[in-house]
Structures are given as structure tokens and as C-alpha cells.
Design an enzyme around this catalytic site. Structure first.
Site, PDB file in Angstrom:
ATOM      1  N   THR A 165     -22.125  10.916 -28.375  1.00 52.49           N
ATOM      2  CA  THR A 165     -22.719  10.418 -27.158  1.00 52.49           C
ATOM      3  C   THR A 165     -23.448  11.576 -26.609  1.00 52.49           C
ATOM      4  O   THR A 165     -23.015  12.577 -26.581  1.00 52.49           O
ATOM      5  CB  THR A 165     -21.859   9.780 -26.264  1.00 52.49           C
ATOM      6  OG1 THR A 165     -21.200   8.766 -26.863  1.00 52.49           O
ATOM      7  CG2 THR A 165     -22.352   9.531 -24.909  1.00 52.49           C
ATOM      8  N   THR A 214     -18.425  11.678 -22.087  1.00 48.28           N
ATOM      9  CA  THR A 214     -18.588  11.370 -23.586  1.00 48.28           C
ATOM     10  C   THR A 214     -17.022  11.209 -23.809  1.00 48.28           C
ATOM     11  O   THR A 214     -16.233  11.469 -23.244  1.00 48.28           O
ATOM     12  CB  THR A 214     -18.900  12.450 -24.492  1.00 48.28           C
ATOM     13  OG1 THR A 214     -18.908  12.052 -25.619  1.00 48.28           O
ATOM     14  CG2 THR A 214     -18.244  13.891 -24.166  1.00 48.28           C
TER      15      THR A 214
HETATM   16  N1  GLY Z   1     -18.710   7.090 -24.703  1.00 47.35           N
HETATM   17  C1  GLY Z   1     -19.348   6.075 -25.715  1.00 47.35           C
HETATM   18  C2  GLY Z   1     -18.585   4.917 -26.178  1.00 47.35           C
HETATM   19  O1  GLY Z   1     -17.474   4.902 -25.888  1.00 47.35           O
HETATM   20  O2  GLY Z   1     -19.129   3.942 -26.641  1.00 47.35           O
END
Ligand code: GLY
Length: 291
Positions: A165, A214
Site C-alpha cells: 500500500t 499500511t
Molecule cells: N492496508 C491495505 C489493506 O489491508 O488492504
């Protein structure tokens, strides 16, 4: 004074080689330099969108081009922005077939209805000038095929973590703070799953601080990581204490996450629950990148 920090998720020693690590370091160095230059003549909000667009365009990361593929073979992406001037949040959840979800989130900032999800978010984008774009890459298709082959292996499915991410937090010359986050999700998730990235748990900003997260969306949402860090700073904690306190809570649920932030004094901070968050920041003319 201007400050900026970006992240590109986590680097996994287990599943990624050293060449990938070097490529990610170089990409982040390049993007932080460009975004820092941009910040000198643009607002924090414009800059976080600019930086995340560059991150979405780099297929090394799991956002925009290079997004992970979900269990039904389709890509669904989520992105959001938040600004300290207006204290407004906007975002898209599970959008498909656009190159830059963060630009759709930016467009929505001017609307009364500022968070759109699913097929309607996709329709909104396509009706508002965003071209159809397939963000799938050969590497992501290969990852998907490998996961399909592991279907019989329950353990392999349960331990997969979202790794790349992307996000940015910036403080501009006027003292405004903004945060932006974008993701392709976990990879191989149930279609319809909602990540943290377009929620205030994963992306939050106020006049006191901004944070982008993230990691595993479910963990980040359970602890409300970005909101809690920013609220603790608003209530008087230092940025390092606010991060530490929130990550202690994350530890209680064995959560997997990383976060970057900047407070109104220009203090940059980052922390992760597991080593190897991929990040870079620029201050005092010096770029610091993850090792
Ligand atoms: N942090 C990204 C997800 O869990 O999709």
C-alpha cells in the site's frame, strides 16, 4: 518550513529479493525528491495527491498499476485524501478500471457525497473523464496464479499480508497538513472486502498532524490507528508518544501495520509493528530511505 514523508507498504524478505528492495529504494528516493520540489509551490493536499499518483504509477507497489488481484480474478482499489484546512475526507472504495484512484478521491473532495464505493465509484469516475484503464501487470497475474495453486494450503492463505500500500503526509509552507493513501488491497481477498485505506483508520489529518497507514486493514481498522494517533497529538501527546501508545494497542491484538506521520511542528515520525516498512522522507535537504 515544508515537510514530507511517503511509504510504499512493507518489504518482505521472505517473498522479495534484494533487487526488488534496491528498486523500491530508488523509486522512493526519486518520488520523494519530485514531491518535495512540488511542495514548494503547491499545497499539502495537492502534493500528497501528486506523490501518491507517482506511487500508483510504479508497478513495484500495490496501488494503481500493479494492484493485487482479488479471489474472483478482478482488481478493486481504494484510495483517500484528507486535508487540515477543510477537515474534509474523501475517497473511493473498491473502484475498478481507472489508472489513479487517488485522482478520483481528489475529484470527490468537491462534492457533498465524498466517499463512493464499488461499481458506482467506477461509474462516477468513467462519467467524469477518467478513462478505462487496466492496472493488472504480468507479475500480479503470476502472484494470483500462484495463490490459486496454493488453494489447498490453508496456512499459506492465512499468513499472506498486504505488502505495498502507498501513502504520503505533507506539511506545506502555510502550516497545512494533508494525508493520502492508496491500495490494491490484500490480494486474493473475498470480493467486497473493504480495506482501511479509504477509512479514517488508515488515513487521517487535522491541523495538529497527519497519518497514513499500511498493513493489514482489519488490524488497522480494529485499532483505528491513524485517527487515534492524530487525536492523541491533538490532545497534547507528542507525536512519538502518540505513535508508541497506539502501536502498544496494536500489539495487544498482534496487529500488523505501519504508519507515517508529521505534526504541526514539522516533526516526522514512522513506526511499524514488524520491521521493514518501506518509507522515505526529505528534511534539511537530506533524503532518508528505508534500509
Ligand atoms: N492496508 C491495505 C489493506 O489491508 O488492504
Amino acid at each position: 518550513m515544508t515537510k514530507i514523508i511517503i511509504h510504499g507498504g512493507f518489504f518482505s524478505e521472505a517473498s522479495q529479493d534484494n533487487n526488488t528492495k534496491i528498486a523500491k529504494q530508488k523509486s522512493l528516493q526519486n518520488i520523494i525528491k519530485l514531491a518535495h520540489e512540488y511542495l514548494q509551490t503547491h499545497t499539502a493536499l495537492e502534493t500528497v495527491v501528486f506523490a501518491v499518483t507517482l506511487l500508483e504509477d510504479d508497478e513495484l507497489f500495490n496501488a494503481g498499476i500493479g494492484s493485487q488481484i482479488q479471489k474472483d480474478g478482478k482488481i478493486r482499489m481504494s484510495a483517500s485524501i484528507m486535508d487540515s484546512i477543510t477537515q474534509k475526507f474523501s475517497g473511493v472504495i473498491n473502484i475498478q478500471e481507472v489508472k489513479n484512484p487517488i485522482l478520483v478521491a481528489q475529484k470527490l473532495m468537491n462534492y457533498e457525497d465524498r466517499v463512493l464505493g464499488g461499481i458506482e465509484a467506477t461509474d462516477f469516475a468513467h462519467h467524469n473523464g477518467f478513462s478505462y484503464f487496466n492496472t493488472e501487470t504480468p507479475q500480479r497475474r503470476l502472484d494470483f496464479e500462484n495463490k490459486l495453486a496454493e488453494l489447498t494450503n490453508e496456512l499459506a492463505k492465512q499468513t499472506s499480508k498486504p505488502t505495498s500500500t502507498v501513502g504520503c503526509v505533507a506539511l506545506d509552507n502555510q502550516g497545512n497538513i494533508a494525508a493520502a493513501t492508496s491500495t490494491g488491497g490484500k490480494g486474493f481477498e473475498i470480493p467486497g472486502r473493504i480495506s482501511d485505506s479509504a477509512t479514517t483508520a488508515g488515513n487521517f489529518a487535522s491541523k495538529y498532524a497527519g497519518v497514513s497507514c499500511t498493513g493489514v486493514g482489519e488490524d488497522i481498522v480494529s485499532i483505528a490507528v491513524a485517527t487515534k494517533i492524530v487525536t492523541r497529538i491533538s490532545d497534547g501527546k507528542t507525536i512519538s508518544d502518540a505513535f508508541k501508545c497506539t502501536f502498544e494497542e496494536l500489539k495487544e491484538i498482534d496487529g500488523f501495520a505501519g504508519a507515517i506521520g508529521i505534526d504541526k511542528n514539522g516533526t516526522i515520525f514512522h513506526q511499524d509493528s514488524h520491521p521493514k516498512m518501506v518509507f522515505a522522507y526529505l528534511e534539511n535537504d537530506k533524503i532518508t530511505v528505508f534500509e
